[in-house]
Design an enzyme around this catalytic site. Sequence first.
Site, PDB file in Angstrom:
ATOM      1  N   GLN A 258      50.264-134.833   9.695  1.00  0.00           N
ATOM      2  CA  GLN A 258      49.911-136.248   9.580  1.00  0.00           C
ATOM      3  C   GLN A 258      49.564-136.586   8.143  1.00  0.00           C
ATOM      4  O   GLN A 258      49.984-137.610   7.604  1.00  0.00           O
ATOM      5  CB  GLN A 258      48.725-136.562  10.487  1.00  0.00           C
ATOM      6  N   HIS A 261      52.105-137.664   5.421  1.00  0.00           N
ATOM      7  CA  HIS A 261      52.801-138.958   5.476  1.00  0.00           C
ATOM      8  C   HIS A 261      52.468-139.830   4.277  1.00  0.00           C
ATOM      9  O   HIS A 261      53.333-140.529   3.749  1.00  0.00           O
ATOM     10  CB  HIS A 261      52.438-139.722   6.755  1.00  0.00           C
ATOM     11  N   GLU A 325      46.390-143.688  17.070  1.00  0.00           N
ATOM     12  CA  GLU A 325      47.840-143.806  17.269  1.00  0.00           C
ATOM     13  C   GLU A 325      48.369-142.549  17.977  1.00  0.00           C
ATOM     14  O   GLU A 325      49.054-142.624  18.978  1.00  0.00           O
ATOM     15  CB  GLU A 325      48.514-143.970  15.903  1.00  0.00           C
ATOM     16  N   HIS A 326      48.039-141.375  17.403  1.00  0.00           N
ATOM     17  CA  HIS A 326      48.427-140.097  18.011  1.00  0.00           C
ATOM     18  C   HIS A 326      47.166-139.347  18.413  1.00  0.00           C
ATOM     19  O   HIS A 326      46.222-139.262  17.618  1.00  0.00           O
ATOM     20  CB  HIS A 326      49.191-139.216  17.009  1.00  0.00           C
ATOM     21  N   ASP A 359      57.307-136.976  17.260  1.00  0.00           N
ATOM     22  CA  ASP A 359      57.812-137.801  16.158  1.00  0.00           C
ATOM     23  C   ASP A 359      59.335-137.835  16.160  1.00  0.00           C
ATOM     24  O   ASP A 359      59.949-138.793  15.706  1.00  0.00           O
ATOM     25  CB  ASP A 359      57.353-137.229  14.809  1.00  0.00           C
TER      26      ASP A 359
END
Lengths: 437, 437
Positions: A258, A261, A325-326, A359
């Site tokens: 993550q 990103h 979100e995740h 993803d």
Amino acid sequence: MIQMNIMLNPNRGLWPELCQRPVMDNAALTPLVADIMNQVKLFGDKALLELNETIDGVKRCALRVSDEEWEIAADGLNSSLKAAMQTAFGNILAFHRAQVPANIEVQTMPGIRCSRQWLPLQRVGLYIPGGSAPLCSTVLMLAIPALVAGCSEVVLCTPPNQSGNINPAILYAARLCGVTAVYKCGGAQAIAAMTYGTDSIPRVDKIFGPGNQYVTKAKQLAALEGMAIDMPAGPSEVMVVVDKTSNASFAAADLLSQAEHGADSQVVLLSNNVEKINEVLTEVGEQLQRLPRKAIALAALTNCRCIVFDEEEILVDFMNAYAPEHLILAIENPELRSAQVRNAGSVFLGPYTPEAAGDYATGTNHTLPTNGAARAWSGLGVESFMKSITFQSLTQQGLESIGNAVMELAKAEQLQAHSNAIAIRLATFQKNNDAKI
Amino acid sequence: MIQMNIMLNPNRGLWPELCQRPVMDNAALTPLVADIMNQVKLFGDKALLELNETIDGVKRCALRVSDEEWEIAADGLNSSLKAAMQTAFGNILAFHRAQVPANIEVQTMPGIRCSRQWLPLQRVGLYIPGGSAPLCSTVLMLAIPALVAGCSEVVLCTPPNQSGNINPAILYAARLCGVTAVYKCGGAQAIAAMTYGTDSIPRVDKIFGPGNQYVTKAKQLAALEGMAIDMPAGPSEVMVVVDKTSNASFAAADLLSQAEHGADSQVVLLSNNVEKINEVLTEVGEQLQRLPRKAIALAALTNCRCIVFDEEEILVDFMNAYAPEHLILAIENPELRSAQVRNAGSVFLGPYTPEAAGDYATGTNHTLPTNGAARAWSGLGVESFMKSITFQSLTQQGLESIGNAVMELAKAEQLQAHSNAIAIRLATFQKNNDAKI
């Protein structure tokens, strides 16, 4: 080991602050983006070509990708990447096909038939950001639900490189998913083109896809003018929940995937076990050294929050308050905990389900609500590319059954003409009855 | 007879103009509304009480409706209105119960289980405008889907009268639908209260409901700050399609029931038969004389468009290009035509299905997309009060099946840590295999 502050049992008064993501104030961009959009509104393709040149440094090229370019892309791409896209395509297709919403028909009273039909949006616009890496997975995640929904026209805008070419991986993915046309156009100007339409690029019914702050601002401005957009955009986030049984190196790898990103990525590590958190952080420090995007990941990790709650119930409450979100449940009995999830975009259960899998290729969509929006928003689904229409059909009996109720309610709301529309019909029934007698 | 210009076969070049609704530019309200919202953000209940007094002329009163007030309302309301609400309630409940979206679970590959679960929003806020007439039907249309969705908290804001009371019809409807709490608070300040939360009024996850231009602007500003809202607001509209078989007085009554909503209501009369249009207009002129809201209806009728297309196919195209909120097919074989509808909020079939029936009691929702938004938006449904979360769970076999594809795609997107999150797990499988040998 990464040095990081670990919060132990923060009280509920602190939660709003702990759940707060960095505020991105893009208000300052409004005049600039509004000006770009206005140029496109006024001058259409001419403005697009000029902005390609002045903003993105692209040499003059046709806006629409030609058939020849599609074919060259398909021929040139390496076969292992094609195979990977096909695997992802198959899973995403299977999961989204199961989502097609059901039409319903209900006779609410004798003579009153109500139905709701789902129809595809006719023309949708997808935006795919540029940059050094082609986001082919995002093409799949946007274009497959459009394909399943049955949208008759799917247009895709993405910025070309300076030679005026689109990365072949983008083109291959687009063709795989039946995208109708790809346009060489990026940034706020692409959003404007799909909002207003130009000679080359059609006006669409809804715009989907991620982008930088200019694209985000353009989507906001388009929304204010009535354009439908997918959802509010924000930096990507993950919350990883670990307990004493968790594999620390797996958790560390997930946090880093993550963090790479972008520097603004949000990473939260949540546990009932402070030792495990330390173990994960040690692993993060080691794995970090081997990453090419180490600097970005490190910057994101400075925003990382490590939080311990001794009580399971409070931990679950915090997890839902944050609405990530995740959400990775890398814990014992993840199924049990997953039943308590109230707010999240997508949830990953158990040791062998890294976020990276979702993803790209498990089948779920990776376009998900960020910044706590999971409290009210869903991730993209097939119905995001559809709309429903209700229908009703009344017989004489049906209208007689509800006529009085409608007139009574219309009277209460002081809407006499509404009442008249019922009365004028009931009167003809009465007349017909009288005539029969 | 109402004097009105009838357009015969307008060519497609004119359609964008014919489909254009009057632009409501409420940008000028931004500073005023932003200031009101900021006061509520900073001073909470204190600001609400002051704004009640200064803007709405309400004498000081508790913000929350008391149990006693609920009971007085229920006791005092006349029984025929109660019965009408119960009839409407039953039909709306039946139709919305059928809408609950299905959870899905798909094994996309052996060892890869993906599911999508729908959950209710936890706390929703409903706004009901004030004014002389209580919009009890709007309470039903917003609160019933929230009830069916299973929202745990449903708060309703509506302005009280100057004595600080809420119309009993609103309170009765709210109780009927299980609304948790009603607050005496209107306008932009009510939207602000539900956006930021105050001591009395909780922050909600999503705001629903119609309102004047201040409310609309406040919802827009709240949306820019990340609040979820139901849909963009605009004046109500109807398109009535008639042919030589239509009952002109019914059609006229339907046009007028839309026109009485407000001077900005949009009314379109569409036909393949110019004589029928003239017949309807004559009827409109006669029925208009008997309306209490004659002046409003007459003002709306000045925006009325009467359009004739000789060719059925072109008529259908225009109907879909306009994308009306309400579409009345008062024609022969309406079912046949309804299958051609691509863009509309709600459709009314045949002579005995006036819009008024659906506004109140057929069972369909009357909160519908206006201003052409039906191209991309649906009317309110149960899923408007829910969100979906995806889940995925992989076994070793599952991760082995897609591992290479994920790593290939991550490599293409230059996201090494994503690839690592897979590789680190695959490596342990390998180690375990080696150990077994």
